[in-house]
Motif scaffolding. Sequence first.
Motif, mmCIF file in Angstrom:
data_model
loop_
_atom_site.group_PDB
_atom_site.id
_atom_site.type_symbol
_atom_site.label_atom_id
_atom_site.label_comp_id
_atom_site.label_asym_id
_atom_site.label_seq_id
_atom_site.Cartn_x
_atom_site.Cartn_y
_atom_site.Cartn_z
ATOM 1 N N ILE A 21 0.818 -1.209 0.000
ATOM 2 C CA ILE A 21 0.000 0.000 0.000
ATOM 3 C C ILE A 21 0.853 1.261 0.000
ATOM 4 O O ILE A 21 0.611 2.194 -0.771
ATOM 5 C CB ILE A 21 -0.953 -0.013 1.214
ATOM 6 C CG1 ILE A 21 -1.990 -1.129 1.051
ATOM 7 C CG2 ILE A 21 -1.654 1.341 1.363
ATOM 8 C CD1 ILE A 21 -2.738 -1.449 2.323
ATOM 9 N N VAL A 22 1.863 1.304 0.862
ATOM 10 C CA VAL A 22 2.660 2.519 1.035
ATOM 11 C C VAL A 22 3.763 2.650 -0.010
ATOM 12 O O VAL A 22 3.958 3.731 -0.595
ATOM 13 C CB VAL A 22 3.259 2.565 2.456
ATOM 14 C CG1 VAL A 22 4.215 3.740 2.606
ATOM 15 C CG2 VAL A 22 2.133 2.647 3.489
ATOM 16 N N ASN A 23 4.494 1.568 -0.266
ATOM 17 C CA ASN A 23 5.667 1.661 -1.131
ATOM 18 C C ASN A 23 5.392 1.360 -2.601
ATOM 19 O O ASN A 23 6.096 1.874 -3.483
ATOM 20 C CB ASN A 23 6.761 0.718 -0.625
ATOM 21 C CG ASN A 23 7.218 1.078 0.774
ATOM 22 O OD1 ASN A 23 7.400 2.256 1.096
ATOM 23 N ND2 ASN A 23 7.395 0.077 1.628
ATOM 24 N N VAL A 24 4.385 0.535 -2.858
ATOM 25 C CA VAL A 24 4.057 0.205 -4.250
ATOM 26 C C VAL A 24 2.946 1.105 -4.778
ATOM 27 O O VAL A 24 3.065 1.705 -5.838
ATOM 28 C CB VAL A 24 3.667 -1.282 -4.391
ATOM 29 C CG1 VAL A 24 3.286 -1.596 -5.845
ATOM 30 C CG2 VAL A 24 4.810 -2.185 -3.938
ATOM 31 N N LEU A 25 1.860 1.204 -4.008
ATOM 32 C CA LEU A 25 0.711 1.995 -4.455
ATOM 33 C C LEU A 25 0.825 3.471 -4.115
ATOM 34 O O LEU A 25 0.099 4.293 -4.665
ATOM 35 C CB LEU A 25 -0.574 1.443 -3.840
ATOM 36 C CG LEU A 25 -0.890 -0.030 -4.106
ATOM 37 C CD1 LEU A 25 -2.138 -0.439 -3.335
ATOM 38 C CD2 LEU A 25 -1.070 -0.278 -5.597
ATOM 39 N N THR A 124 -18.041 -5.984 -7.519
ATOM 40 C CA THR A 124 -17.518 -5.614 -6.204
ATOM 41 C C THR A 124 -16.498 -4.497 -6.406
ATOM 42 O O THR A 124 -15.927 -4.360 -7.504
ATOM 43 C CB THR A 124 -16.798 -6.780 -5.481
ATOM 44 O OG1 THR A 124 -15.501 -6.972 -6.060
ATOM 45 C CG2 THR A 124 -17.600 -8.074 -5.556
ATOM 46 N N PRO A 125 -16.211 -3.710 -5.374
ATOM 47 C CA PRO A 125 -15.159 -2.700 -5.495
ATOM 48 C C PRO A 125 -13.783 -3.313 -5.757
ATOM 49 O O PRO A 125 -12.888 -2.643 -6.273
ATOM 50 C CB PRO A 125 -15.186 -1.995 -4.129
ATOM 51 C CG PRO A 125 -16.496 -2.320 -3.530
ATOM 52 C CD PRO A 125 -16.858 -3.672 -4.054
ATOM 53 N N PHE A 126 -13.634 -4.581 -5.405
ATOM 54 C CA PHE A 126 -12.342 -5.251 -5.468
ATOM 55 C C PHE A 126 -12.047 -5.854 -6.849
ATOM 56 O O PHE A 126 -10.911 -6.226 -7.135
ATOM 57 C CB PHE A 126 -12.286 -6.349 -4.409
ATOM 58 C CG PHE A 126 -12.823 -5.912 -3.076
ATOM 59 C CD1 PHE A 126 -12.026 -5.209 -2.177
ATOM 60 C CD2 PHE A 126 -14.145 -6.154 -2.723
ATOM 61 C CE1 PHE A 126 -12.529 -4.783 -0.963
ATOM 62 C CE2 PHE A 126 -14.662 -5.734 -1.502
ATOM 63 C CZ PHE A 126 -13.852 -5.040 -0.618
ATOM 64 N N LEU A 219 -4.052 -5.789 -9.441
ATOM 65 C CA LEU A 219 -5.320 -5.586 -10.141
ATOM 66 C C LEU A 219 -6.440 -5.339 -9.147
ATOM 67 O O LEU A 219 -7.328 -4.506 -9.378
ATOM 68 C CB LEU A 219 -5.643 -6.803 -11.012
ATOM 69 C CG LEU A 219 -4.676 -7.114 -12.148
ATOM 70 C CD1 LEU A 219 -5.062 -8.416 -12.827
ATOM 71 C CD2 LEU A 219 -4.654 -5.969 -13.146
ATOM 72 N N MET A 220 -6.402 -6.040 -8.031
ATOM 73 C CA MET A 220 -7.416 -5.846 -6.996
ATOM 74 C C MET A 220 -7.267 -4.490 -6.326
ATOM 75 O O MET A 220 -8.251 -3.771 -6.114
ATOM 76 C CB MET A 220 -7.335 -6.965 -5.952
ATOM 77 C CG MET A 220 -7.758 -8.324 -6.458
ATOM 78 S SD MET A 220 -7.686 -9.579 -5.154
ATOM 79 C CE MET A 220 -8.845 -8.914 -3.959
ATOM 80 N N PHE A 221 -6.042 -4.118 -5.985
ATOM 81 C CA PHE A 221 -5.810 -2.827 -5.343
ATOM 82 C C PHE A 221 -6.199 -1.675 -6.270
ATOM 83 O O PHE A 221 -6.781 -0.680 -5.842
ATOM 84 C CB PHE A 221 -4.345 -2.704 -4.922
ATOM 85 C CG PHE A 221 -3.938 -3.644 -3.831
ATOM 86 C CD1 PHE A 221 -4.448 -3.507 -2.548
ATOM 87 C CD2 PHE A 221 -3.040 -4.677 -4.080
ATOM 88 C CE1 PHE A 221 -4.059 -4.375 -1.536
ATOM 89 C CE2 PHE A 221 -2.657 -5.546 -3.078
ATOM 90 C CZ PHE A 221 -3.166 -5.397 -1.797
ATOM 91 N N ALA A 222 -5.884 -1.819 -7.562
ATOM 92 C CA ALA A 222 -6.237 -0.778 -8.532
ATOM 93 C C ALA A 222 -7.752 -0.631 -8.631
ATOM 94 O O ALA A 222 -8.264 0.485 -8.774
ATOM 95 C CB ALA A 222 -5.645 -1.114 -9.893
ATOM 96 N N SER A 223 -8.464 -1.741 -8.545
ATOM 97 C CA SER A 223 -9.918 -1.691 -8.598
ATOM 98 C C SER A 223 -10.497 -0.975 -7.391
ATOM 99 O O SER A 223 -11.429 -0.167 -7.509
ATOM 100 C CB SER A 223 -10.491 -3.117 -8.684
ATOM 101 O OG SER A 223 -11.896 -3.083 -8.786
ATOM 102 N N ILE A 224 -9.926 -1.255 -6.201
ATOM 103 C CA ILE A 224 -10.372 -0.580 -4.983
ATOM 104 C C ILE A 224 -10.177 0.930 -5.117
ATOM 105 O O ILE A 224 -11.080 1.724 -4.827
ATOM 106 C CB ILE A 224 -9.610 -1.106 -3.748
ATOM 107 C CG1 ILE A 224 -9.917 -2.580 -3.503
ATOM 108 C CG2 ILE A 224 -9.959 -0.286 -2.503
ATOM 109 C CD1 ILE A 224 -9.015 -3.232 -2.458
#
Length: 231
Positions: A21-25, A124-126, A219-224
């Motif tokens: 979350i912090v370093n990649v996204l 879903t948001p995910f 892909l899931m994080f981008a969707s969120i």
Amino acid sequence: MKFGIVVFPGSWSQQDFYHVIVNVLKEQACYLWHKEADLKDVDCVILPGGFAHGDYLRAGAIARLSPVMRAVTAFAEAGGFVLGSCNGFQVLTEAGLLPGALLPNDCLHYRCRWVHLRVESRQTPFTATIPLGQVMRMPISHGDGRYFIDQAGWRRLVDGDQIIFRYCDANGALAKDANPNGSLDQIAGVCNERRNVLGLMPHPERAAEPILGSEDGCLMFASILDTFTRI
């Protein structure tokens, strides 16, 4: 966007989620200790993998009684995004936030390997931005990952489009030998009726960088993130 990562005694994937979350996204993240009732104004709650409270009695059975889970339940009931991976999925089922149960693997062995899973729903948001039928590659690491629900419950999942991921082979076929734990109907992840709570046994946080062998978790994080920006 701010993510809150719940930490129970025995959790072990919280740092992996935090790193992604912090370093990649390049988004915000904080830890939420199991005794806390304040979710610190987060936008998405994550329940990571591990062995919460040693998984005594039954995986997730003690963790569901933690003060933080009362706050997570209220957050989910208000429409907040909640994602549970591996042990987090087990905790969500024990807490009644997701239907069904996670039973010991049919082989009675701990399974730690890469698997493929197929996206069964974009509702879903995910998964909203992931193509339907997309095959994703992620690792699993669990001894109690066999998803089970009674026939009536399974029918409700099917009719409600709540089966979000199924185990498959690299080509997307629902082959029996692609099911690593004997889960009913090859189920790898489900959501609640409101579609804002998702649980899956694979680890998206361990498949979010090229060096790890897969970026499919992103892909899931981008969707969120995409869904959150459109709310």
